[in-house]
Enzyme design. Structure first.
Site, PDB file in Angstrom:
ATOM      1  N   SER A 171       0.565  -8.906   1.725  1.00 13.94           N
ATOM      2  CA  SER A 171      -0.895  -8.914   1.788  1.00 13.94           C
ATOM      3  C   SER A 171      -1.306  -8.722   3.239  1.00 13.94           C
ATOM      4  O   SER A 171      -0.625  -9.231   4.149  1.00 13.94           O
ATOM      5  CB  SER A 171      -1.407 -10.275   1.295  1.00 13.94           C
ATOM      6  N   SER A 172      -2.413  -8.031   3.447  1.00  9.65           N
ATOM      7  CA  SER A 172      -2.893  -7.849   4.823  1.00  9.65           C
ATOM      8  C   SER A 172      -3.217  -9.200   5.454  1.00  9.65           C
ATOM      9  O   SER A 172      -3.145  -9.363   6.667  1.00  9.65           O
ATOM     10  CB  SER A 172      -4.142  -6.967   4.825  1.00  9.65           C
ATOM     11  N   GLY A 214      -2.969  -2.221  -6.795  1.00 12.01           N
ATOM     12  CA  GLY A 214      -1.845  -3.164  -6.813  1.00 12.01           C
ATOM     13  C   GLY A 214      -2.131  -4.351  -7.732  1.00 12.01           C
ATOM     14  O   GLY A 214      -3.259  -4.841  -7.797  1.00 12.01           O
ATOM     15  N   GLN A 245     -18.251  -6.645  -0.323  1.00 14.07           N
ATOM     16  CA  GLN A 245     -17.411  -7.412  -1.247  1.00 14.07           C
ATOM     17  C   GLN A 245     -16.947  -8.736  -0.643  1.00 14.07           C
ATOM     18  O   GLN A 245     -16.221  -9.489  -1.273  1.00 14.07           O
ATOM     19  CB  GLN A 245     -16.225  -6.577  -1.733  1.00 14.07           C
ATOM     20  N   LYS A 286      -1.272  -7.377  -7.388  1.00 15.62           N
ATOM     21  CA  LYS A 286      -1.505  -8.686  -6.774  1.00 15.62           C
ATOM     22  C   LYS A 286      -2.949  -9.107  -7.042  1.00 15.62           C
ATOM     23  O   LYS A 286      -3.222 -10.247  -7.362  1.00 15.62           O
ATOM     24  CB  LYS A 286      -1.236  -8.637  -5.271  1.00 15.62           C
ATOM     25  N   HIS A 298       0.842  -1.207   0.000  1.00 14.65           N
ATOM     26  CA  HIS A 298       0.000   0.000   0.000  1.00 14.65           C
ATOM     27  C   HIS A 298       0.876   1.255   0.000  1.00 14.65           C
ATOM     28  O   HIS A 298       0.570   2.234  -0.674  1.00 14.65           O
ATOM     29  CB  HIS A 298      -0.879   0.048   1.259  1.00 14.65           C
TER      30      HIS A 298
END
Ligand code: PAF
Length: 294
Positions: A189-190, A151, A61, A153, A37
């Site tokens: 990634s979170s 991003g 989502q 990803k 981020h």
């Protein structure tokens, strides 16, 4: 850095920027910020006069209630991180509540994007891309950006946002940004925060396998590369015994045209952007995704 939970404050900042002929960069996030981020925010700061960073875990989502509940929420740390960046005085951080984002209750509108959403994540996460499109459009409306940063990803998400922009005809430049990886290759990634130390230790195998697949693509057929990636990950624990039954469970690995996201059967079928391999793998109850460009 300015921070607000109120759409009206954001709109006032945007109006002022427009009045002064300033450019606006939007970085939509769900918080739990990491270096990936940060790279988007830094680029947006470099390329724009005002930068809007949204921090909002968008409930519509998530098609899996548990995933929504477990999604990391680290707002205070996120705001401190943004404030520490050079150029952060350009940033307005927007962290609305669900009620502020959706004042009329759960949005009724839905979006369809055709073939681009009918593969990979689409059928496995019903309603996901429509939910992403609803929130991203709302963020576009509130922040009226010159550019929006996403991003790579979430490769399919970028294709969906491109399709959204074509549908709604907003003159916003979509800026795809490269994946940022940990030193051992794991895509940031979170969700990585939820991996146990043992799982985190083997998670870089995903990227290592994809890198090897890129080398194999020089001399192997598409289907053989696909099969090799899936088999290598699925049988990893047999070759390298793991504690607590830890294992990779690949959900899919597809090799697709990088623009249309349609699966290819032959390397020659890839168009102007080439081919990309997209993977989703379960590890330790966490769903990890990654990509490799061929
Ligand atoms: O990629 C994400 O984090 C989310 O899907 C986004 C774009 C912020 C929309 O909620």
């Amino acid at each position: 850095m300015k921070q607000t939970t109120q759409a009206a404050d954001l709109m006032a900042a945007v109006k002022e920027a427009h009045n002064q002929g300033h450019s606006i960069g939007l970085v939509p996030t769900m918080g739990a910020l990491h270096e990936g981020h940060i790279s988007l925010i830094e680029r947006a700061i470099k390329e724009n006069d005002l930068v809007v960073v949204s921090l909002f875990v968008n409930p519509i989502q998530f098609n899996n209630k548990e995933d929504l509940e477990k999604y990391p929420r680290t707002l205070e740390a996120d705001l401190a991180l943004i404030a520490s960046l050079p150029g952060s005085e350009k940033v307005t951080a927007f962290a609305p509540t669900v009620e502020e984002m959706y004042p009329d209750g759960e949005p009724k509108e839905t979006y369809r994007f055709g073939p681009v959403e009918e593969v990979m994540e689409g059928p496995r996460r019903p309603g996901h891309f429509s939910g992403v499109a609803v929130v991203v459009r709302r963020l576009f409306d509130l922040s009226q950006p010159t550019r929006a940063y996403f991003g790579e990803k979430d490769y399919q998400q970028i294709a969906v946002i491109r399709a959204l922009l074509e549908q709604i005809k907003y003159p916003i430049e979509l800026v795809p940004c490269p994946i940022v990886r940990a030193d051992d290759g794991l895509a940031l990634s979170s969700r990585n925060m939820r991996l146990s130390p043992e799982a985190r230790a083997i998670a870089p195998t995903i990227n290592a396998t994809l890198e090897q697949a890129a080398e194999m693509a020089e001399y192997e057929e598409v289907d053989d590369v696909k099969e090799w990636v899936l088999d290598t990950l699925a049988s990893f624990h047999e070759v390298n015994p793991q504690p607590n039954g830890l294992r990779f469970e690949p959900e899919y690995f597809e090799i697709v045209d990088a623009r249309t996201l349609q699966p290819i059967a032959d390397w020659n079928e890839a168009g102007d952007l080439g081919a990309v391999g997209c993977i989703a793998v379960w590890l330790d109850g966490v769903r990890l995704i990654d990509i490799v460009k061929f």
